[in-house]
Design a protein around this motif. Structure first.
Motif, PDB file in Angstrom:
ATOM      1  N   ASP A   1       3.950  -3.042   4.985  1.00 39.93           N
ATOM      2  CA  ASP A   1       3.170  -3.910   5.844  1.00 39.93           C
ATOM      3  C   ASP A   1       2.911  -5.206   5.072  1.00 39.93           C
ATOM      4  OD1 ASP A   1       1.368  -5.120   7.441  1.00 39.93           O
ATOM      5  OD2 ASP A   1      -0.164  -3.542   7.342  1.00 39.93           O
TER       6      ASP A   1
ATOM      7  N   ALA B   1       0.792  -7.415   5.374  1.00 39.36           N
ATOM      8  CA  ALA B   1      -0.636  -7.603   5.096  1.00 39.36           C
ATOM      9  C   ALA B   1      -1.019  -6.851   3.823  1.00 39.36           C
ATOM     10  CB  ALA B   1      -1.467  -7.092   6.273  1.00 39.36           C
ATOM     11  N   GLU B   2      -0.411  -5.678   3.657  1.00 39.72           N
ATOM     12  CA  GLU B   2      -0.710  -4.857   2.493  1.00 39.72           C
ATOM     13  C   GLU B   2      -0.215  -5.535   1.207  1.00 39.72           C
ATOM     14  OE1 GLU B   2       0.760  -0.559   1.882  1.00 39.72           O
ATOM     15  OE2 GLU B   2      -0.644  -0.546   3.558  1.00 39.72           O
TER      16      GLU B   2
ATOM     17  N   VAL C   1       0.185  -8.783   0.766  1.00 41.51           N
ATOM     18  CA  VAL C   1      -0.712  -9.914   0.513  1.00 41.51           C
ATOM     19  C   VAL C   1      -2.001  -9.412  -0.134  1.00 41.51           C
ATOM     20  CG1 VAL C   1      -2.163 -11.628   1.654  1.00 41.51           C
ATOM     21  CG2 VAL C   1       0.235 -11.383   2.332  1.00 41.51           C
ATOM     22  N   ALA C   2      -2.534  -8.325   0.436  1.00 41.44           N
ATOM     23  CA  ALA C   2      -3.790  -7.784  -0.085  1.00 41.44           C
ATOM     24  C   ALA C   2      -3.635  -7.374  -1.541  1.00 41.44           C
ATOM     25  CB  ALA C   2      -4.218  -6.575   0.753  1.00 41.44           C
ATOM     26  N   HIS C   3      -2.504  -6.728  -1.834  1.00 42.27           N
ATOM     27  CA  HIS C   3      -2.311  -6.263  -3.208  1.00 42.27           C
ATOM     28  C   HIS C   3      -2.151  -7.437  -4.172  1.00 42.27           C
ATOM     29  CE1 HIS C   3      -1.406  -3.588  -6.417  1.00 42.27           C
ATOM     30  NE2 HIS C   3      -0.177  -4.058  -6.588  1.00 42.27           N
TER      31      HIS C   3
ATOM     32  N   LEU D   1      -3.414 -10.396  -3.854  1.00 45.04           N
ATOM     33  CA  LEU D   1      -4.732 -11.014  -4.062  1.00 45.04           C
ATOM     34  C   LEU D   1      -5.576 -10.155  -4.994  1.00 45.04           C
ATOM     35  CD1 LEU D   1      -5.552 -12.337  -0.482  1.00 45.04           C
ATOM     36  CD2 LEU D   1      -4.925 -13.662  -2.502  1.00 45.04           C
TER      37      LEU D   1
ATOM     38  N   LEU E   1      -4.434  -8.248  -7.352  1.00 47.71           N
ATOM     39  CA  LEU E   1      -3.911  -8.419  -8.708  1.00 47.71           C
ATOM     40  C   LEU E   1      -4.392  -9.733  -9.309  1.00 47.71           C
ATOM     41  CD1 LEU E   1      -0.194  -7.234  -8.468  1.00 47.71           C
ATOM     42  CD2 LEU E   1      -2.062  -6.127  -9.680  1.00 47.71           C
TER      43      LEU E   1
ATOM     44  N   THR F   1      -5.569 -16.930   4.097  1.00 49.61           N
ATOM     45  CA  THR F   1      -4.401 -16.114   4.423  1.00 49.61           C
ATOM     46  C   THR F   1      -4.138 -16.161   5.928  1.00 49.61           C
ATOM     47  OG1 THR F   1      -5.803 -14.181   4.616  1.00 49.61           O
ATOM     48  CG2 THR F   1      -4.700 -14.505   2.513  1.00 49.61           C
TER      49      THR F   1
ATOM     50  N   LEU G   1      -1.668 -14.124   8.739  1.00 52.82           N
ATOM     51  CA  LEU G   1      -0.755 -12.992   8.917  1.00 52.82           C
ATOM     52  C   LEU G   1      -0.185 -13.020  10.329  1.00 52.82           C
ATOM     53  CD1 LEU G   1      -2.947 -10.247   7.235  1.00 52.82           C
ATOM     54  CD2 LEU G   1      -0.938 -11.356   6.261  1.00 52.82           C
TER      55      LEU G   1
ATOM     56  N   PHE H   1       7.505  -2.709  -3.023  1.00 55.95           N
ATOM     57  CA  PHE H   1       6.128  -3.183  -2.905  1.00 55.95           C
ATOM     58  C   PHE H   1       5.607  -3.822  -4.189  1.00 55.95           C
ATOM     59  CE2 PHE H   1       1.538  -2.768  -2.884  1.00 55.95           C
ATOM     60  CZ  PHE H   1       1.212  -3.165  -1.605  1.00 55.95           C
TER      61      PHE H   1
ATOM     62  N   GLN I   1       3.107   3.633   7.675  1.00 52.46           N
ATOM     63  CA  GLN I   1       2.838   2.205   7.469  1.00 52.46           C
ATOM     64  C   GLN I   1       2.316   1.555   8.748  1.00 52.46           C
ATOM     65  OE1 GLN I   1       2.778   0.302   4.996  1.00 52.46           O
ATOM     66  NE2 GLN I   1       3.790   1.416   3.362  1.00 52.46           N
TER      67      GLN I   1
ATOM     68  N   ARG J   1      -6.014  -0.547   9.861  1.00 56.07           N
ATOM     69  CA  ARG J   1      -6.646  -1.619   9.079  1.00 56.07           C
ATOM     70  C   ARG J   1      -7.097  -2.748   9.992  1.00 56.07           C
ATOM     71  NH1 ARG J   1      -3.115  -1.707   4.067  1.00 56.07           N
ATOM     72  NH2 ARG J   1      -4.507  -0.853   2.477  1.00 56.07           N
TER      73      ARG J   1
ATOM     74  N   SER K   1      -6.125  -8.793   4.965  1.00 55.36           N
ATOM     75  CA  SER K   1      -5.502  -9.242   3.726  1.00 55.36           C
ATOM     76  C   SER K   1      -6.451  -9.056   2.537  1.00 55.36           C
ATOM     77  CB  SER K   1      -5.066 -10.699   3.842  1.00 55.36           C
ATOM     78  OG  SER K   1      -6.195 -11.528   3.985  1.00 55.36           O
ATOM     79  N   ARG K   2      -7.690  -8.695   2.809  1.00 58.54           N
ATOM     80  CA  ARG K   2      -8.630  -8.347   1.731  1.00 58.54           C
ATOM     81  C   ARG K   2      -9.362  -7.066   2.104  1.00 58.54           C
ATOM     82  NH1 ARG K   2      -8.530 -13.673   2.350  1.00 58.54           N
ATOM     83  NH2 ARG K   2      -8.322 -15.056   0.537  1.00 58.54           N
ATOM     84  N   PRO K   3      -8.641  -5.953   2.100  1.00 57.09           N
ATOM     85  CA  PRO K   3      -9.243  -4.704   2.602  1.00 57.09           C
ATOM     86  C   PRO K   3     -10.438  -4.279   1.755  1.00 57.09           C
ATOM     87  CG  PRO K   3      -7.117  -4.283   1.563  1.00 57.09           C
ATOM     88  CD  PRO K   3      -7.270  -5.757   1.637  1.00 57.09           C
TER      89      PRO K   3
ATOM     90  N   THR L   1      -4.954   0.065  -1.038  1.00 56.95           N
ATOM     91  CA  THR L   1      -3.578   0.477  -1.285  1.00 56.95           C
ATOM     92  C   THR L   1      -3.395   0.805  -2.758  1.00 56.95           C
ATOM     93  OG1 THR L   1      -2.817  -1.004   0.439  1.00 56.95           O
ATOM     94  CG2 THR L   1      -1.168  -0.271  -1.149  1.00 56.95           C
TER      95      THR L   1
END
Lengths: 632, 230
Positions: free
Chosen positions: A488, A490-491, A493-495, A497, A499, A511, A513, A524, B196, B203, B211-213, B218
């Motif tokens: 995904d 979005a996932e 991007v989230a990861h 950010l 990091l 962001t 999406l 990933f 997924q 989500r 984008s900022r869960p 994850t």
């Protein structure tokens, strides 16, 4: 003669006979059309007649024809032989040719003594093989159906008998006026002709028949074998003796000529072999050249085994797989002891040596016995030398690679030592002030936590630097393995950010999406790293407090990831160069010059592209385009 | 949660890491024991009967996964794996072999302590609450109701099952394979895109900014974790 099937590759194999004809091009084209329409494989053969002399014009035409054949991608063979028809048919049988194509208007020297034109003789000899004769205008075709069988006729013997008949008819008018002993010369001439052109058997027959005919027609009493004057018995004996000696001598001369021709053929084959071996660029090409040549010139299957590092031999790919396991073991044995050996079933294993050093084993499965061992030895020597040459080439190449790698490593060390020292010195700085803080001067709570915060984020930076270096070395060694799976965006991007974490230092990141859920197949962890590197750059080069934008959007079947900043932008001449290893913009301070190289390596490993595009209103838009969006 | 007297065995061949962990955990009133190899770890396990094991995967004398499998053949002691980054395959293998969770090196002690609490919650006497709350998210399990900031959300049955599974393992990582197996069935273990898509939709419903869960975290290459502490 053994029939050879075309190894099941193609049902039909057409052979076109080339010569010094000015119409060779038309012939080739027509043959090619024929081959295409029937899905057959097309080969071309030129028979070199050693005794034939070609004028300059014919030579040019011949060269043109042969060149054209190679240009058209037709497999070209050259054989030498006194008799074109025999050589062509022999070749065709040996190589499983199903149809022979020849040009019809043929040079007079191609006519044999008694057998009519080349085409006629070929048709007579060809047996089950089709012979197609094309006239100049391609109109007239002479073809023999496949099914018509024929009995084998002992032509040379009949020809010998015919010679006797001719001599008799020629001698008859003189027999009554001259002494019969003089007419013996006519018969001797016939024996000589037979010996020269028909071989030993027919010439002996000619001699015997000659004696009988001489007795019956030339020696009185005529038309009977009875001889009244016994002195003729001496003539008979003399004639027969001379005839046998002549036929023996002549056939030995023929043998010698044949041997010379065979030697020439071998030299030709060896020459072609060494030429192909010399141009073989790698082991695989070499194997192909070796197996191809051996099967073409000698009709032998072969396999090459190379010395490996462990003191054994490994079979090289590309060769035919006719070798069962026990034979492979036997080959290993031959290699270790360095002595050639013939295995059961006639398989020959020959050690390949260069200057006493063992380089491999050549295994041969002869199709027929009795081919000269001299040629075989020459082939083996050539193969060994070619192997040695390729090994040397590889060693030189490896040495060159090592040199380049060392250069890169030196540059890498120079560029990264600075990058590593910077965070390290902040961390040690913080630690040293905290250590002294207890005794020398009091660090208050707020200052203390600010110091710790600095050290923490510097440690994070150091960690991501190490990650980048690891990935770079993997890219370099070709060991970067991606494990793509549906992700995904979005996932990702989230990861990325997450990091970035504290490195963002409160810089806003906007962001965007896609509205609809969609997936994209990427690795990933690696792909998140690409976004981290791009965000890192945007952070470094954009003005403080300016927001960053991380946008994901669909464009048809592609998914675009964009990282936008409001930095000074990348000048046009550097937009491609920024992705090169160790390249840093002249205006940049610090950095390893590796980040974008890694980004591109990872993106391209996913089949995508990355480019630096100027952003509207100033700044840079790093744009990644990934193909193949997966609809949920 | 009271962790006083909880016995922790640290198995790591790096002296600096063992020292750092011992000091940090002791300051949290854990009782800490050290081992520098798998062999020593095994011996100390039998000797001290720890309540929790922290295991480095890169031990000199044993393959980490094999070691976990061996421990699991006779003990269900909670086990947290320490591993260096970018070896997702190894992490998944360790989890499948029976590890309860993992922490990536380099790590912050706060993260490790949170993982330890989540794992220990299983064995320490605690009350299984019928309502799960974290931040603005509230899941009423008996009534199958999901609320975000007091507003009820409508989830598909699959989305709810995913959430329920994650709540059952709150604070701990659940691998993709485990989720697929528990929400769908064994036959779906490799249908990653199914997970997924549903996760992405889930989500979009419960995360204010996907984008900022904040809740559904994850674990790259491994699986998901539901946040259980603010």
């Amino acid at each position: 003669m053994k029939e050879r099937s075309a190894a099941g590759l193609s049902a039909e194999r057409i052979l076109v006979c080339l010569g010094p004809s000015p119409f060779g091009e038309g012939l080739l084209q027509e043959a090619l059309r024929m081959a295409r329409s029937s899905g057959a494989e097309l080969w071309a053969l030129f028979v070199d007649v050693p005794t034939a002399r070609l004028d300059a014009l014919s030579k040019a035409a011949l060269e043109g024809n042969l060149r054209l054949a190679e240009e058209l991608g037709v497999k070209l063979f050259i054989r030498s032989g006194e008799d074109i028809a025999v050589t062509v048919v022999d070749f065709s049988r040996r190589h499983g040719v199903t149809r022979i194509v020849v040009g019809k208007p043929l040079a007079p020297r191609w006519k044999s003594l008694f057998g009519g034109t080349l085409v006629d003789r070929m048709i007579r000899l060809s047996g089950p093989i089709d012979v197609v004769a094309l006239s100049r205008a391609d109109e007239e075709r002479l073809s023999r159906p496949l099914t018509e069988g024929r009995k084998k006729v002992p032509w040379p013997y009949l020809e010998g008998a015919a010679l006797v008949a001719v001599a008799t008819i020629a001698g008859l008018p003189f027999s009554r006026v001259m002494s019969p002993t003089n007419i013996v010369m006519v018969y001797l001439a016939a024996v000589l002709v037979a010996a020269l052109f028909l071989g030993q058997g027919p010439s002996i027959l000619t001699a015997v028949l000659g004696v009988l005919a001489f007795d019956v027609f030339m020696v009185p009493p005529y038309y009977t074998l009875v001889v009244t004057d016994s002195q003729y018995l001496v003539t008979f004996a003399g004639f027969l003796g001379v005839g046998l000696v002549v036929s023996g001598l002549a056939s030995r001369a023929r043998e010698q000529a044949r041997e010379a021709r065979r030697r020439e053929e071998e030299t030709l084959a060896l020459y072609a072999f060494s030429r192909d071996l010399a141009s073989a660029a790698g082991r695989n090409e070499l194997v192909r050249a070796v197996t191809d040549h051996l099967s073409r010139t000698l009709g032998w299957d072969s396999a090459l085994f190379l010395a490996d590092e462990g003191g054994g031999v490994i079979p090289l790919s590309g060769g035919p797989t006719f070798l069962p396991e026990p034979i492979v073991e036997a080959v290993g044995d031959v290699f270790r002891h360095g002595r050639s050996r013939e295995l059961e079933g006639g398989l020959l294993c020959l050690p390949l040596k260069v200057k006493g050093r063992k380089v491999g084993v050549l295994a041969l499965a002869p199709k027929e016995k009795g081919r000269s061992g001299r040629l075989r030895d020459a082939f083996v020597l050539q193969v060994a030398q070619a192997l040695e040459r390729i090994a040397l080439d590889e060693r030189a190449l490896a040495a060159e690679r090592v040199q380049v790698r060392e250069k890169i490593q030196a540059a890498l060390l120079n560029s990264i030592s600075h990058e590593i020292r910077t965070p390290l010195s902040s961390i040690t700085g913080v630690l040293s002030s905290l250590r002294r803080g207890e005794e020398a001067f009091v660090v208050d709570g707020e200052a203390r936590s600010a110091l710790i915060e600095t050290a923490w984020s510097e440690a994070q930076r150091l960690n991501s630097l190490v990650g980048n270096l690891l990935n770079m070395s993997r890219l370099e060694s070709g060991g970067l393995q991606t494990a793509p799976e549906p992700c995904d965006p979005a996932e990702i991007v989230a990861h990325a950010l997450a990091l970035m974490g504290e490195r963002l230092e409160g810089r806003p990141v906007e962001t965007e999406l896609p509205d609809e859920t969609c997936l994209v197949s990427v690795d990933f962890a690696l792909f998140s790293l690409v976004l981290v590197n791009l965000l890192d750059n945007a952070l470094k080069y954009g003005p403080p407090q300016s927001p960053l934008v991380l946008r994901v959007r669909r464009e048809g079947e592609a998914l675009l990831f964009e990282v936008l900043d409001r930095g000074p932008g990348i000048p046009e001449p550097f937009r491609e160069k920024v992705f090169e290893k160790f390249f840093r913009l002249p205006s940049a301070s610090g950095g390893t010059g590796l980040g974008l190289t890694i980004c591109r390596g990872i993106v391209e490993a996913h089949g995508g592209t990355i480019e630096a595009v100027p952003r509207q209103g100033g700044g840079t838009a790093m744009t990644i385009r990934l193909p193949g969006v997966i609809e949920p | 949660m009271k962790v006083e007297g909880v016995r922790v065995l640290v198995v790591d061949d790096e002296r600096a890491i063992r020292r750092f962990l011992t000091l940090s955990l002791q300051s949290q009133s854990y009782e800490v024991f050290e081992a520098s190899s798998a062999g020593e770890g095994l011996a100390r396990m039998l000797e001290i009967r720890p309540d929790l094991i922290i295991l480095d995967l890169g031990l000199p004398d044993r393959d980490g996964r094999e070691f976990i499998e061996e421990i699991r053949s006779w003990s269900q002691v909670p086990l947290i794996v320490l591993s260096v980054r970018d070896r997702e395959g190894e992490k998944v293998a360790a989890l499948d072999a029976g590890a309860n969770d993992y922490v990536t090196k380099p790590f912050g002690i706060g993260e490790l302590l949170a993982r330890m609490r989540a794992v220990l919650r299983q064995i320490l006497p605690g009350q299984e609450e019928p309502v799960f709350r974290v931040g603005a998210l509230e899941v009423d399990l008996p009534r199958r109701r999901v609320l975000l900031a007091g507003r009820e959300l409508s989830l598909t049955p699959t989305e709810y099952d995913i959430l329920k599974t994650l709540i059952r393992h709150r604070g701990k990582v659940v691998t993709h394979g485990q989720l697929l197996q528990q929400v769908w069935s064994d036959a779906y273990r490799d249908e990653r895109h199914l997970l997924q898509v549903n996760m992405s939709n889930l989500r979009r419903k419960i995360e204010p900014d996907p984008s900022r869960p904040r809740y559904l975290l994850t674990e790259p290459g491994v699986g998901y974790r539901l946040r259980d502490e603010e």
